[in-house]
Each structure stands twice: as C-alpha cells, then as structure tokens.
Design an enzyme around this catalytic site. Sequence first.
Site, short mmCIF file in Angstrom:
data_model
loop_
_atom_site.label_atom_id
_atom_site.label_comp_id
_atom_site.label_asym_id
_atom_site.label_seq_id
_atom_site.Cartn_x
_atom_site.Cartn_y
_atom_site.Cartn_z
N LYS A 1 0.86 -1.18 0.00
CA LYS A 1 0.00 0.00 0.00
C LYS A 1 0.90 1.23 0.00
CE LYS A 1 -2.66 3.33 2.20
NZ LYS A 1 -2.23 4.61 2.79
N GLY B 1 5.77 4.66 9.71
CA GLY B 1 4.91 5.82 9.81
C GLY B 1 4.82 6.31 11.24
N THR C 1 -0.61 5.93 14.38
CA THR C 1 -1.16 4.97 13.42
C THR C 1 -0.71 3.55 13.74
OG1 THR C 1 -1.25 6.65 11.68
CG2 THR C 1 -1.31 4.35 10.98
N GLY C 2 0.54 3.39 14.16
CA GLY C 2 1.03 2.07 14.55
C GLY C 2 0.20 1.47 15.67
N GLU D 1 8.49 0.67 12.16
CA GLU D 1 9.38 1.78 12.48
C GLU D 1 8.51 3.02 12.55
OE1 GLU D 1 13.61 2.57 11.16
OE2 GLU D 1 12.55 4.25 10.25
N CYS E 1 12.24 10.50 9.96
CA CYS E 1 12.02 9.96 11.30
C CYS E 1 13.23 10.18 12.21
CB CYS E 1 11.68 8.47 11.21
SG CYS E 1 12.91 7.49 10.31
N GLU F 1 6.58 14.56 17.92
CA GLU F 1 7.31 14.65 16.65
C GLU F 1 6.76 15.80 15.81
OE1 GLU F 1 9.10 11.50 13.45
OE2 GLU F 1 7.02 11.22 14.09
#
Length: 489
Positions: free
Chosen positions: A173, A227, A231-232, A249, A283, A384
């Site tokens: 995706k 990401g 979301t993780g 990650e 990141c 972040e």
Amino acid sequence: MKNKIALNFINNEWVDNKNYKDSFSPATGEVIGQYADGGKDEAIAAVAVAKETFKKSDWRTNRHLRYKVLNQLADQFEAYQERLVDALMLENGKIKMEAEFEFSLVAPKFRYYAALTLSENGRALETKPGSFSMVLAEPLGVAGIIAPWNSPIILMVRSLAPALAAGCTTVIKMPAQTAQVNALISEVFESVKDIPKGVLNLFTESGSDGAAFLVESPDVPTISYTGSTRTGQILMRNGALQLKRFGFELGGKTPMLVFDDANLDITLPTLEKAITVFAGQFCMTGSRILVQRGIADKVKAGLAERLKKVKVGPASDPTSDMGPMIDKANVERVDKTVEEAITEGAKVLVRGGKLSEGKLADGAFYAPTLLEVSDNSMKIIQEETFGPVATIQVFDTPEEAITLANDSIYGLAASIWSQNVDLPLRVIRELEAGTVWINNWAQVNDEFEEGGYKLSGLGRLNGLSAMHDFVEYKHIFHNSGILNGDATN
C-alpha cells in the site's frame, strides 16, 4: 510513465478503477498528473492473488529463484534511476542531492537480501549421537507493506527486500502523495523477467480502507509499516484478533548531545543538515539539540547563522539547499506547533516559518526554525514535529543530558558529539535508542539492524533481524537409529 494515469499494479497487470484524483507538485501546487485512487477492492484482489501465488508457485521454496529476482530488481531499479530521481524531485519535493541519496540505497539493499536467501535458511545440530534437531525458516505467507510518503522508494524497499528474501508474496500500500512515483515503481516490477505473477502487488490509496483490510485480513499474517506512532497503535489494535505479526518503524525525536569538547567545525554543519534534510520530514531528524553549557552560546550563535543562510527553494533550482514540505496542510500544522511553543515560553533564535509571499508562495515551503527551551515537558519537545524545526536545551553534566534525552516516549535514534574517547561509549550505555551515532548522524548500513526503543517501533529493519518479521521457525527432531551406542539397532 507508461500510462497517462498512474494505475494500480495487481497480478502483473495494470488495474484501472476510474476513481481518478490529481497529483500535485509541492513546490508549485500545480497538478502534475492523475492516479487511480485505490482502496479496499484493490487490497482484496491483491491479497487473493498473492495468497494463490504463495500456495501454488515455487516462490516460497525456490531460494535460487528469489536470489535471481532480487538481483534483477536491483538491476532494473538502476536502469530507472534517472526517471525515478526526477519523479522524487517533482512529486516528493526533494532537492536533487536528496533524491539521488534516497535512490542510492535501493539496489544495495536488494543485493544484500539476495545474498541472504542463499545463506540464511535455518540450522541443524546433532544434540547427542543419532539425534538431530533442525530449524527451518519458512515464509509466513502474504506480507502487507504499508509505506510512507517522505522517502517512498527506499522505505518501501526496506520492507520489501527481506519479505521477498524470506519467500513471502507481497501486497504494498503506497501513499497518494507519491502516486506518480508509485506508478514508476510498478513499471520496474513489471520489467523484472523471472518473478512469478502475483508476488508483487501494489496499490495507491489516499484513504485507509485498503490498509485496514490488510491489517484485519487473516490471509495477511504479517504487516511491515513505517509511519507515525499513533497509526502504529491503531494498526496493532485492529490486528489483535488475528495475533498479527507486526514490524514497525514509528516516530522519533532524535536527541543530538553536544558536549563541551565537540569539534564545532564538524558538528555545526551536521546539525544544520539534521534539521533540514528532506525539509525535516525524516524519522531521524535531529530535532532535539542538547548542548553542554560551556559551548552553548557558540552553538546557538553558529547554528542560527547557518540556518538563516539555508536557501529554501524548488528542486528545479540547483542552488536550493532545502526543498518544500509535502503539502501546505503540513506547513500549517508545523507552523501552529511553533506558534504554540513560542506562546508557552520558547525563545526564538531563528523564526523561519512558512513562505507566504513572493515566487515561492504557491508552494509548501517552510524556512528552518530554531527555538531555545528549558521545559522538557513542552509539546515541541515531546511530540514529533516532522518539519525543519529544532529546539536547543542546555545541560551541565552527562547525567543530566542522559536524563533529558531519555525523557521521551520515543527511542529511535540519538547522536553524541565529543572528542573524548570514553565519554560517548559511557553515555550510549544509558541512552534508550535503537541507533546511536558518535560524531555523525543518519548513517545506516544494510548489514546492521535499525529500529526503535519504546514507542518508536517493534522489531528491526535492515540486517539479519529484518527477516524475522516474515518467517516462522519450525523445529524438526529426527532420531536416525543410533540407539544406546549400537549402530545396528
């Protein structure tokens, strides 16, 4: 690009759903193409063919075929170098040096994992005379790969290469922000001569329905995602019923620990790049600068001077030092975060900010910003930012620096600057980070693991450990017939 509209690529065929959306240049805001926006239907179709291929082809059992294909992928990506670099510059906003750097990481990664297909496949041991144990490393099945937009080629390949080496088939995706780049990647896939149909499947999605299907499907036992931490966490929750294997990650807030004896001739240029590479959309952006008091004034003045001179501009201008952010929505998000920090007491050393006047006003440009802070609980430190913004904090002792660095939910990376032989190694022992550089930053090797502590991830990418997200280990015991020392029994 092969097709006028960027299409999805499933079962080695171009799939059009007539659901067209525009692709934009972040440097100008202009439409640069269209793409067929994928979703759940594409994910369902891709998983079905990937599952069928995994069961019926010899891909999962033929290590020599996988070795050949991984090397062919490396060759074909190199053949597409100029087109892919140009596409990254146009659609992703990277200046040429950054686009070429991202691309340079791709082929070596495929070749490294090609080599592992012939050398990493279990182990055997005679535990006592006549008794043998073997461990087979078997591919899990269909691997779902969810890639981000900030470095779309290499961060996709970083998951894809070990998945293929392990023997998995894949459904990828890709983000809508890089739809034109994604279509070129699919062209590379199509050009690989020996790969079985159904091993590589890729769809572009602006929403999340397709990704959600990958996470929830019992036919996709493993997900590799790069990401945000938020979301993780959602993916892990949604995959819990399947006991899904996850490799993550996630977010980072890299502390850069600068001690009194640091060589500033080397340190300051690197700190500048650690803030501005990929417009801070990285990141491992060096966004938390911790400086020992003895050189704090020099670092603040020197870094501020360097950041003020950074030339922000489009990749089409070879004199640009830093390109645009991915879109104006992210520019507004970052600027809001900076304004909140200033309101909360952050001292402005370099304001930078969004460029809303002149010839760059139509693009998503944001000039580097540097803030001095003292309260480690501030949002600008703890969350972040994902933009060209950094904070400076002053510390007195190594112990204080360690405490500040570790006072974070993140633990992806850190950097230590000192000419002392022993100090960095002592500090590293106490830092909660998956990668630590000494007098350097953002150095990553295919042969060595990369990943995060705490909320910066699960598992590791790169190195031997990257294979673990894509294999099951099967123990086999065999008694060969040697009983009680009598070979005749």
